[in-house]
Motif scaffolding. Structure first.
Motif, PDB file in Angstrom:
ATOM      1  N   GLU A   1       0.830  -1.208   0.000  1.00 25.38           N
ATOM      2  CA  GLU A   1       0.000   0.000   0.000  1.00 25.38           C
ATOM      3  C   GLU A   1       0.866   1.261   0.000  1.00 25.38           C
ATOM      4  O   GLU A   1       0.605   2.200  -0.754  1.00 25.38           O
ATOM      5  CB  GLU A   1      -0.904  -0.007   1.240  1.00 25.38           C
ATOM      6  CG  GLU A   1      -1.806   1.213   1.360  1.00 25.38           C
ATOM      7  CD  GLU A   1      -2.654   1.174   2.617  1.00 25.38           C
ATOM      8  OE1 GLU A   1      -3.205   2.224   2.976  1.00 25.38           O
ATOM      9  OE2 GLU A   1      -2.752   0.093   3.235  1.00 25.38           O
ATOM     10  N   THR A   2       1.916   1.268   0.817  1.00 18.73           N
ATOM     11  CA  THR A   2       2.774   2.447   0.947  1.00 18.73           C
ATOM     12  C   THR A   2       3.517   2.762  -0.341  1.00 18.73           C
ATOM     13  O   THR A   2       3.606   3.924  -0.758  1.00 18.73           O
ATOM     14  CB  THR A   2       3.794   2.244   2.075  1.00 18.73           C
ATOM     15  OG1 THR A   2       3.091   2.034   3.309  1.00 18.73           O
ATOM     16  CG2 THR A   2       4.707   3.458   2.219  1.00 18.73           C
ATOM     17  N   PHE A   3       4.057   1.706  -0.975  1.00 18.44           N
ATOM     18  CA  PHE A   3       4.895   1.921  -2.153  1.00 18.44           C
ATOM     19  C   PHE A   3       4.164   1.691  -3.469  1.00 18.44           C
ATOM     20  O   PHE A   3       4.752   1.878  -4.538  1.00 18.44           O
ATOM     21  CB  PHE A   3       6.132   1.019  -2.068  1.00 18.44           C
ATOM     22  CG  PHE A   3       7.066   1.389  -0.954  1.00 18.44           C
ATOM     23  CD1 PHE A   3       7.992   2.413  -1.105  1.00 18.44           C
ATOM     24  CD2 PHE A   3       7.012   0.727   0.262  1.00 18.44           C
ATOM     25  CE1 PHE A   3       8.842   2.760  -0.077  1.00 18.44           C
ATOM     26  CE2 PHE A   3       7.864   1.071   1.308  1.00 18.44           C
ATOM     27  CZ  PHE A   3       8.774   2.103   1.141  1.00 18.44           C
ATOM     28  N   GLY A   4       2.899   1.288  -3.411  1.00 16.03           N
ATOM     29  CA  GLY A   4       2.121   1.104  -4.631  1.00 16.03           C
ATOM     30  C   GLY A   4       2.644   0.013  -5.527  1.00 16.03           C
ATOM     31  O   GLY A   4       2.679   0.170  -6.759  1.00 16.03           O
ATOM     32  N   VAL A   5       3.090  -1.085  -4.923  1.00 14.06           N
ATOM     33  CA  VAL A   5       3.630  -2.201  -5.689  1.00 14.06           C
ATOM     34  C   VAL A   5       2.870  -3.472  -5.327  1.00 14.06           C
ATOM     35  O   VAL A   5       2.077  -3.498  -4.386  1.00 14.06           O
ATOM     36  CB  VAL A   5       5.142  -2.398  -5.401  1.00 14.06           C
ATOM     37  CG1 VAL A   5       5.936  -1.189  -5.864  1.00 14.06           C
ATOM     38  CG2 VAL A   5       5.389  -2.658  -3.920  1.00 14.06           C
ATOM     39  N   SER A   6       3.130  -4.521  -6.088  1.00 12.21           N
ATOM     40  CA  SER A   6       2.446  -5.790  -5.845  1.00 12.21           C
ATOM     41  C   SER A   6       3.132  -6.578  -4.733  1.00 12.21           C
ATOM     42  O   SER A   6       4.259  -6.287  -4.333  1.00 12.21           O
ATOM     43  CB  SER A   6       2.447  -6.630  -7.124  1.00 12.21           C
ATOM     44  OG  SER A   6       3.764  -7.045  -7.433  1.00 12.21           O
ATOM     45  N   ARG A   7       2.450  -7.606  -4.242  1.00 13.70           N
ATOM     46  CA  ARG A   7       3.036  -8.475  -3.225  1.00 13.70           C
ATOM     47  C   ARG A   7       4.268  -9.194  -3.778  1.00 13.70           C
ATOM     48  O   ARG A   7       5.229  -9.444  -3.048  1.00 13.70           O
ATOM     49  CB  ARG A   7       2.000  -9.502  -2.748  1.00 13.70           C
ATOM     50  CG  ARG A   7       0.890  -8.898  -1.904  1.00 13.70           C
ATOM     51  CD  ARG A   7      -0.129  -9.970  -1.493  1.00 13.70           C
ATOM     52  NE  ARG A   7      -1.195  -9.387  -0.698  1.00 13.70           N
ATOM     53  CZ  ARG A   7      -1.186  -9.315   0.635  1.00 13.70           C
ATOM     54  NH1 ARG A   7      -0.138  -9.786   1.301  1.00 13.70           N
ATOM     55  NH2 ARG A   7      -2.193  -8.781   1.296  1.00 13.70           N
ATOM     56  N   THR A   8       4.236  -9.497  -5.062  1.00 15.81           N
ATOM     57  CA  THR A   8       5.394 -10.158  -5.682  1.00 15.81           C
ATOM     58  C   THR A   8       6.621  -9.277  -5.604  1.00 15.81           C
ATOM     59  O   THR A   8       7.729  -9.747  -5.305  1.00 15.81           O
ATOM     60  CB  THR A   8       5.089 -10.498  -7.147  1.00 15.81           C
ATOM     61  OG1 THR A   8       3.960 -11.383  -7.197  1.00 15.81           O
ATOM     62  CG2 THR A   8       6.276 -11.161  -7.816  1.00 15.81           C
ATOM     63  N   VAL A   9       6.462  -7.977  -5.877  1.00 20.52           N
ATOM     64  CA  VAL A   9       7.569  -7.033  -5.804  1.00 20.52           C
ATOM     65  C   VAL A   9       8.089  -6.938  -4.376  1.00 20.52           C
ATOM     66  O   VAL A   9       9.304  -6.927  -4.138  1.00 20.52           O
ATOM     67  CB  VAL A   9       7.133  -5.643  -6.314  1.00 20.52           C
ATOM     68  CG1 VAL A   9       8.194  -4.586  -5.980  1.00 20.52           C
ATOM     69  CG2 VAL A   9       6.888  -5.678  -7.811  1.00 20.52           C
ATOM     70  N   VAL A  10       7.183  -6.876  -3.393  1.00 22.98           N
ATOM     71  CA  VAL A  10       7.585  -6.799  -1.997  1.00 22.98           C
ATOM     72  C   VAL A  10       8.390  -8.030  -1.610  1.00 22.98           C
ATOM     73  O   VAL A  10       9.449  -7.941  -0.972  1.00 22.98           O
ATOM     74  CB  VAL A  10       6.359  -6.658  -1.077  1.00 22.98           C
ATOM     75  CG1 VAL A  10       6.772  -6.822   0.390  1.00 22.98           C
ATOM     76  CG2 VAL A  10       5.698  -5.304  -1.283  1.00 22.98           C
TER      77      VAL A  10
END
Length: 256
Positions: free
Chosen positions: A48-57
């Motif tokens: 949510e904070t960085f606007g990326v997908s769970r895969t990216v995280v």
């Protein structure tokens, strides 16, 4: 400062989303915003904070764990490790307070920052260029108020590294930390005799030559200006190691 900014027509390399997240989290760990033993935000919060997908995280966390900066604990979360084991962190921890170590740092910087200046000239975007100018201006502000300029000096070099759009250049400087600018008053190597106004004005002249070449998209000129800047610094520390008095350096003949 008023000279027109020349933009490089070639498209910049855009780092992958995971690389950007890794760089941001690594910066927070190195700077102390995320302290040893602290739990990272949850996967959901990071997305949510960085606007990326769970895969990216997950990819970013795996990269940080491989570097020894964080440790995933099953059922508990991901934590900043107590003593980071990455090679870059080890370099920072092992450096001592001797002039000979300052020379070692400068040797590493020569190997890294000359090329980073050239790449910044080729790849920087307008926002990155603006940050370089901001750091340069902040140096002037601190100098005018007779405050230590080491942090803004470091910020200039870090902003140039960031403008390469290769996060590893920034990582090396972050690992060296305050040792990157050994002539600063807050540094173990700092002495009042090398922090005269004339000396620091000379530093700014050297910085300006680098920045002007970057703005003009002159990669070789930027490399040459950075090499000259760091070579002068090396010579000053060699003189100190040999017993020469840095105060004897003529005004404007800078070396750091």
């Amino acid at each position: 400062m008023s000279e027109p900014v020349v933009q490089d027509p070639r498209p910049e390399r855009r780092p992958k989303l995971a690389e950007r997240l890794v760089a941001e989290l690594r910066s927070q760990v190195v700077s102390g915003r995320l302290v040893a033993g602290q739990k990272l935000p949850t996967e959901s919060r990071l997305t949510e904070t960085f606007g990326v997908s769970r895969t990216v995280v997950r990819e970013a966390i795996a990269a940080l764990a491989a570097d020894g900066l964080v440790e995933p604990r099953q059922g508990a979360g991901v934590f900043v490790v107590e003593q980071p084991t990455s090679a870059f962190s080890a370099i920072s921890a092992e450096l001592g307070n001797k002039i000979s170590h300052a020379l070692n740092v400068l040797e590493v910087r020569m190997g890294v920052e000359i090329e980073s200046a050239g790449l910044a000239a080729q790849r920087r975007n307008s926002a990155q260029e603006a940050r370089i100018y901001e750091a340069y201006t902040d140096f002037d502000r601190l100098l005018a108020s007779r405050q230590a300029t080491g942090k803004s000096d470091f910020a200039i070099h870090r902003a140039i590294a960031a403008a390469t759009n290769n996060p590893f250049y920034v990582e090396v400087l972050d690992a060296l930390g305050s040792r990157t600018i050994p002539c600063d008053v807050a540094s173990p190597w700092g002495t009042e005799s090398v922090l005269t106004v004339e000396y620091q004005v000379g530093l700014q002249r050297e910085h300006w030559k680098i920045i002007k070449a970057i703005s003009a998209g002159d990669a070789q000129g930027a490399r040459d200006a950075m090499r000259s800047h760091l070579s002068a610094s090396q010579q000053r520390y060699r003189d100190r190691l040999a017993g020469f008095d840095p105060a004897e350096t003529a005004p404007g003949e800078t070396a750091g």
